[in-house]
Design a protein around this motif. Sequence first.
Motif, PDB file in Angstrom:
ATOM      1  N   ALA A 321      78.392 -41.319  13.876  1.00  0.00           N
ATOM      2  CA  ALA A 321      76.983 -41.336  13.468  1.00  0.00           C
ATOM      3  C   ALA A 321      76.374 -42.713  13.687  1.00  0.00           C
ATOM      4  O   ALA A 321      75.251 -42.835  14.187  1.00  0.00           O
ATOM      5  CB  ALA A 321      76.859 -40.928  12.001  1.00  0.00           C
ATOM      6  N   THR A 322      77.119 -43.755  13.334  1.00  0.00           N
ATOM      7  CA  THR A 322      76.603 -45.115  13.524  1.00  0.00           C
ATOM      8  C   THR A 322      76.500 -45.463  14.999  1.00  0.00           C
ATOM      9  O   THR A 322      75.502 -46.055  15.451  1.00  0.00           O
ATOM     10  CB  THR A 322      77.515 -46.131  12.805  1.00  0.00           C
ATOM     11  OG1 THR A 322      77.505 -45.857  11.398  1.00  0.00           O
ATOM     12  CG2 THR A 322      77.037 -47.547  13.048  1.00  0.00           C
ATOM     13  N   ILE A 368      74.111 -53.528  14.977  1.00  0.00           N
ATOM     14  CA  ILE A 368      74.926 -52.517  14.307  1.00  0.00           C
ATOM     15  C   ILE A 368      74.505 -52.355  12.852  1.00  0.00           C
ATOM     16  O   ILE A 368      74.367 -51.227  12.349  1.00  0.00           O
ATOM     17  CB  ILE A 368      76.417 -52.881  14.423  1.00  0.00           C
ATOM     18  CG1 ILE A 368      76.862 -52.757  15.884  1.00  0.00           C
ATOM     19  CG2 ILE A 368      77.273 -51.986  13.530  1.00  0.00           C
ATOM     20  CD1 ILE A 368      78.245 -53.282  16.174  1.00  0.00           C
ATOM     21  N   ARG A 369      74.290 -53.450  12.163  1.00  0.00           N
ATOM     22  CA  ARG A 369      73.869 -53.351  10.761  1.00  0.00           C
ATOM     23  C   ARG A 369      72.485 -52.705  10.632  1.00  0.00           C
ATOM     24  O   ARG A 369      72.234 -51.948   9.691  1.00  0.00           O
ATOM     25  CB  ARG A 369      73.869 -54.737  10.111  1.00  0.00           C
ATOM     26  CG  ARG A 369      75.264 -55.282   9.870  1.00  0.00           C
ATOM     27  CD  ARG A 369      75.244 -56.571   9.064  1.00  0.00           C
ATOM     28  NE  ARG A 369      76.594 -57.066   8.839  1.00  0.00           N
ATOM     29  CZ  ARG A 369      77.393 -56.644   7.859  1.00  0.00           C
ATOM     30  NH1 ARG A 369      76.965 -55.714   7.026  1.00  0.00           N
ATOM     31  NH2 ARG A 369      78.596 -57.150   7.714  1.00  0.00           N
ATOM     32  N   ASN A 375      69.774 -45.503   9.733  1.00  0.00           N
ATOM     33  CA  ASN A 375      70.377 -44.183   9.930  1.00  0.00           C
ATOM     34  C   ASN A 375      71.841 -44.213   9.466  1.00  0.00           C
ATOM     35  O   ASN A 375      72.769 -44.159  10.263  1.00  0.00           O
ATOM     36  CB  ASN A 375      70.293 -43.780  11.397  1.00  0.00           C
ATOM     37  CG  ASN A 375      70.592 -42.310  11.631  1.00  0.00           C
ATOM     38  OD1 ASN A 375      71.213 -41.949  12.607  1.00  0.00           O
ATOM     39  ND2 ASN A 375      70.171 -41.457  10.715  1.00  0.00           N
ATOM     40  N   PRO A 376      72.071 -44.349   8.151  1.00  0.00           N
ATOM     41  CA  PRO A 376      73.440 -44.449   7.636  1.00  0.00           C
ATOM     42  C   PRO A 376      74.259 -43.192   7.929  1.00  0.00           C
ATOM     43  O   PRO A 376      73.716 -42.086   7.988  1.00  0.00           O
ATOM     44  CB  PRO A 376      73.242 -44.641   6.130  1.00  0.00           C
ATOM     45  CG  PRO A 376      71.896 -44.052   5.848  1.00  0.00           C
ATOM     46  CD  PRO A 376      71.071 -44.338   7.063  1.00  0.00           C
ATOM     47  N   PHE A 503      77.623 -36.155   5.749  1.00  0.00           N
ATOM     48  CA  PHE A 503      77.618 -36.970   6.959  1.00  0.00           C
ATOM     49  C   PHE A 503      76.360 -36.630   7.755  1.00  0.00           C
ATOM     50  O   PHE A 503      75.818 -35.528   7.648  1.00  0.00           O
ATOM     51  CB  PHE A 503      78.851 -36.692   7.822  1.00  0.00           C
ATOM     52  CG  PHE A 503      80.161 -37.022   7.157  1.00  0.00           C
ATOM     53  CD1 PHE A 503      80.297 -38.138   6.353  1.00  0.00           C
ATOM     54  CD2 PHE A 503      81.270 -36.202   7.329  1.00  0.00           C
ATOM     55  CE1 PHE A 503      81.499 -38.442   5.731  1.00  0.00           C
ATOM     56  CE2 PHE A 503      82.466 -36.494   6.716  1.00  0.00           C
ATOM     57  CZ  PHE A 503      82.589 -37.609   5.912  1.00  0.00           C
ATOM     58  N   VAL A 504      75.914 -37.584   8.559  1.00  0.00           N
ATOM     59  CA  VAL A 504      74.736 -37.367   9.391  1.00  0.00           C
ATOM     60  C   VAL A 504      75.185 -36.940  10.783  1.00  0.00           C
ATOM     61  O   VAL A 504      76.032 -37.591  11.398  1.00  0.00           O
ATOM     62  CB  VAL A 504      73.884 -38.646   9.472  1.00  0.00           C
ATOM     63  CG1 VAL A 504      72.804 -38.512  10.530  1.00  0.00           C
ATOM     64  CG2 VAL A 504      73.251 -38.948   8.109  1.00  0.00           C
ATOM     65  N   TYR A 505      74.638 -35.850  11.276  1.00  0.00           N
ATOM     66  CA  TYR A 505      74.972 -35.323  12.600  1.00  0.00           C
ATOM     67  C   TYR A 505      73.730 -35.388  13.485  1.00  0.00           C
ATOM     68  O   TYR A 505      72.727 -34.743  13.200  1.00  0.00           O
ATOM     69  CB  TYR A 505      75.468 -33.884  12.490  1.00  0.00           C
ATOM     70  CG  TYR A 505      76.718 -33.742  11.666  1.00  0.00           C
ATOM     71  CD1 TYR A 505      77.969 -33.999  12.216  1.00  0.00           C
ATOM     72  CD2 TYR A 505      76.660 -33.379  10.318  1.00  0.00           C
ATOM     73  CE1 TYR A 505      79.128 -33.882  11.469  1.00  0.00           C
ATOM     74  CE2 TYR A 505      77.812 -33.271   9.559  1.00  0.00           C
ATOM     75  CZ  TYR A 505      79.043 -33.521  10.136  1.00  0.00           C
ATOM     76  OH  TYR A 505      80.190 -33.423   9.384  1.00  0.00           O
ATOM     77  N   GLN A 506      73.818 -36.200  14.554  1.00  0.00           N
ATOM     78  CA  GLN A 506      72.691 -36.339  15.477  1.00  0.00           C
ATOM     79  C   GLN A 506      72.973 -35.539  16.749  1.00  0.00           C
ATOM     80  O   GLN A 506      74.120 -35.466  17.209  1.00  0.00           O
ATOM     81  CB  GLN A 506      72.470 -37.809  15.837  1.00  0.00           C
ATOM     82  CG  GLN A 506      72.298 -38.726  14.630  1.00  0.00           C
ATOM     83  CD  GLN A 506      73.543 -39.550  14.362  1.00  0.00           C
ATOM     84  OE1 GLN A 506      74.657 -39.080  14.520  1.00  0.00           O
ATOM     85  NE2 GLN A 506      73.347 -40.794  13.946  1.00  0.00           N
TER      86      GLN A 506
END
Length: 520
Positions: A321-322, A368-369, A375-376, A503-506
């Motif tokens: 995700a990141t 990156i941060r 978008n955590p 969790f984030v799914y793009q």
Amino acid sequence: MAVLSTLSVSLWAQGLIALGLLCLTKLIWDIFLSPLRAIPGPILAKSTDLWRALHTYRGRVDLKHLELHRKYGPAVQIGPNCVSISDPNLIRTIYSTRNAWKKSDMYRPNDVLIEGHRLSNLFNSQDEEWHDQNIRPIRGLWSMTKVLEYEPLIDETLTKFVDKLALRFVDGENAGKVCPADEWIGFFAWDVTANFSFGRHYGFIDQEKDVDNLITDSTAGLIYFAPISQIPWIDNLLDKNPIKRIGPKPTLTGVLYAFKVAAEYQAQLASKKTTAGSAGVSHTLDKYVALKQSNPDLVNDQQIVNWLMLSILAGGDTSSATMRAVLYYLAKAPAAAAKLSTELEAASLPTPAPWTLIRDLPYLDAVIREAMRVNPGIAMIFERVVPEGGFTLPDGRYLPAGTKVGSNPFVTGRDYGVFGDDADTFNPDRWLRGKNESEEAFDVRLRRMKDTVDFVFGGGGRICMGRYLAMLEIKKLIATLYSLFDIQLVDPKHEWKYRDAWFVYQYDMPMIIRRRAAAQ
């Protein structure tokens, strides 16, 4: 017969009236008499958890939480007994190391059910004593010093990944072919997790597909877990139903795979047909099996699998995700991408990029941060339970013991007080010292930003042990890719799609990858 029919209708009507009065009484209590009545929030949220379950099911509860806090302030009631907190200053209190606030029951649906037995894991256990006891033997294996031992395994996967990208999308007759970057980042993240965990790849990169539906099953499990975690007792009627299980069985595929790999590896050790990982480095499973051999009374196969699940549950999904966010936002901000490439070129990096040369690169870290901030990889509330004695918010409002509370990294990461008026904008420069900013002021500001963004890894005694490994993996991938390639969206105006399911799914990230002139 007519009399009986009339009587039946009358009883039915009375039942409906009684039910209506009961619901009305509950609504009045929840809005006007509840101990949480001083906390604002949507009226339906004050009366039923169905409100937050529905918004979570829709896949953008992160935006809903942000919207509510900007409307109502730092504390918002999102359930009859649940309060969302947006104040970054309270993270260290709610997620304390000492006298930890216990996890709520929202995590319980993450249990796995095998042959009628319900198995908790180190991620979802509410028992702090059990968690501390079971994590203690391996805590030292996840320091930055120990994590760096995995770098050759990461390099092995990264080389495989870069070579495959070049072959399929960059060089020769495939030059200019559109790369579905969201899929390929997932392939890398899952394969590298397998390599440092088991010393072998799942095979996503080699086979160019979701092998054995591992990613699909994991995603389906989280899409189930996210809304059900808002009303966790419903899981007993669905996935944990002893008669007929309904649902995608969260974490089951990962647990069964871990048991299989652990059994195979130990059998190979017994027959002396295996050694350390293929890069000549001891992988995580090797280290866990060594603990079993030295402490057979304390460590068994179930314990090894429980430890491995820390990587399997989150390793591929959160880091991917990141990494997807970095690629997407850099494609949307070409000036930032050019600035990063310039920094990497000046560093004269070999391939893959080594940690010793990239760990202190300021703009790489900033990019990156910033991606983690806007978008955590986890964008739901980490629920805890207010301990005995209750808790008084900074503004004087009181939360009684037993109240579910927590913060969402998506919300704290967009706090205007910490990140400025442009907190909704991707701007890596905010992580650099300003032109007229003193070094002391910058250090204070930077520390506060880092503390807030690092909350994506959790906090206190339950903070993610794999955070150092995640940053190692992410930095190496981004530094390597942007040293070698220019990566752009096919259409700069294209907007990705994503779903917040814990969790984030793009999705939908069509990109063109070209070799950088300096890298050719």
